[in-house]
Design a protein around this motif. Structure first.
Motif, short mmCIF file in Angstrom:
data_model
loop_
_atom_site.label_atom_id
_atom_site.label_comp_id
_atom_site.label_asym_id
_atom_site.label_seq_id
_atom_site.Cartn_x
_atom_site.Cartn_y
_atom_site.Cartn_z
N ARG A 155 -99.80 18.39 14.12
CA ARG A 155 -99.51 19.49 15.04
C ARG A 155 -100.80 20.13 15.58
O ARG A 155 -100.78 20.80 16.61
CB ARG A 155 -98.64 20.55 14.35
N ASP B 83 -97.00 26.77 1.97
CA ASP B 83 -95.94 27.42 2.74
C ASP B 83 -95.46 26.56 3.90
O ASP B 83 -94.26 26.44 4.16
CB ASP B 83 -96.40 28.78 3.28
N ASP B 84 -96.40 25.94 4.62
CA ASP B 84 -96.06 25.13 5.79
C ASP B 84 -95.50 23.75 5.41
O ASP B 84 -95.08 22.99 6.28
CB ASP B 84 -97.29 24.91 6.67
N LEU B 85 -95.51 23.45 4.11
CA LEU B 85 -95.11 22.12 3.65
C LEU B 85 -93.81 22.17 2.85
O LEU B 85 -93.45 21.19 2.19
CB LEU B 85 -96.23 21.51 2.79
N THR C 266 -106.82 25.22 0.73
CA THR C 266 -106.78 25.43 2.18
C THR C 266 -107.35 24.19 2.85
O THR C 266 -108.41 23.69 2.45
CB THR C 266 -107.60 26.66 2.58
N ARG D 172 -97.67 17.96 9.62
CA ARG D 172 -98.29 19.29 9.79
C ARG D 172 -99.70 19.16 10.36
O ARG D 172 -100.11 19.94 11.24
CB ARG D 172 -98.31 20.03 8.45
N ILE D 173 -100.47 18.18 9.88
CA ILE D 173 -101.82 17.94 10.39
C ILE D 173 -101.75 17.52 11.86
O ILE D 173 -102.55 17.97 12.69
CB ILE D 173 -102.54 16.86 9.55
N ASP E 21 -107.13 24.83 13.29
CA ASP E 21 -105.98 25.30 12.52
C ASP E 21 -106.31 25.28 11.03
O ASP E 21 -107.29 24.65 10.61
CB ASP E 21 -104.78 24.39 12.81
N ILE F 95 -104.23 24.96 7.11
CA ILE F 95 -103.03 24.82 6.29
C ILE F 95 -103.33 25.53 4.98
O ILE F 95 -104.13 25.05 4.17
CB ILE F 95 -102.67 23.34 6.05
N LEU G 4 -97.08 16.35 5.13
CA LEU G 4 -98.45 16.81 5.38
C LEU G 4 -99.01 16.15 6.64
O LEU G 4 -99.70 16.79 7.44
CB LEU G 4 -99.33 16.51 4.18
N HIS H 137 -110.61 19.60 3.11
CA HIS H 137 -109.89 20.32 2.06
C HIS H 137 -110.88 21.18 1.26
O HIS H 137 -111.81 20.66 0.65
CB HIS H 137 -109.21 19.29 1.14
#
Length: 221
Positions: free
Chosen positions: A175, A156-158, A139, A172-173, A150, A152, A169, A89
């Protein structure tokens, strides 16, 4: 006229029969195994458990299982060399949304000890921040085998709001294949309220690296 209830009961009986046949086949297969074969299966299982335990100890020795701070940017490269899977992060202390990310990543670090979870202050890592072209905070950088897979960026993706769940989250991670995930990667968890999904919450302050804090100020670089 056909009886709908009778049709349903017939299908249930057929399904039950198939399951019973599958169980019977497995039992028959086990009964046919001799002592040597059973001992071989037992040994394979024990070996797999020992390897898993060894791997777990290696992960813990590398600092997995906790969400840690990297004091300087060279530590990022060291972490990526030592750990196959890394979630890092990039944050700024004054950015409110970075604190939200901290909370979720701390929980995921304890759950996914197969992955190294860490964070680094962009003020202390200008070279790395520029190299990875990080322009919005927070980010999250996702790395596998020392290669960036990738990003994040913001929320937006969450779901586009601050109230996303840890499960969202995690999904998303996952993926990016940097954690072991047993759920459905094609569909996000049903944890987002549709009204919140459509709520315009993003705003930026005019900075070289924008803080995605969802404030009223909508200026961009």
């Amino acid at each position: 006229m056909a009886n709908p209830q009778l049709a349903v009961e017939t299908k249930l009986l057929e399904a039950t029969k198939i399951v019973e046949e599958q169980i019977d086949a497995e039992i028959e297969k086990l009964e046919k195994l001799d002592i040597d074969e059973l001992e071989s299966l037992r040994k394979q299982r024990l070996d797999a458990l020992k390897k898993q335990e060894t791997k777990k100890r290696e992960w813990l020795e590398k600092g997995h299982g906790e969400y840690s701070e990297l004091p300087e940017e060279k530590e990022f490269f060291e972490v990526c060399k030592k750990s196959e899977n890394v979630v890092c992060h990039f944050y700024r202390e004054s950015t409110f949304r970075c604190k939200i990310v901290d909370k979720h990543l701390a929980a995921l670090a304890r759950k996914h000890i197969e992955t190294k979870f860490c964070k680094i202050d962009v003020e202390k890592s200008p070279f790395l921040t520029d190299r990875l072209r990080i322009r919005v905070l927070p980010t999250i950088v996702l790395c596998k085998n020392a290669i960036t897979k990738d990003f994040i960026v913001g929320f937006d993706d969450l779901g586009g709001h601050d109230e996303f769940s840890t499960e969202m989250l995690e999904w998303r991670i996952a993926r990016a294949e940097v954690i072991i995930y047993n759920g459905d990667l094609t569909t996000p968890p049903n944890s987002l309220n549709s009204a919140k999904k459509n709520k315009p919450v993003f705003g930026y302050r005019k900075k070289n690296i924008r803080d995605d804090d969802g404030g009223d100020d909508s200026d961009e670089d």
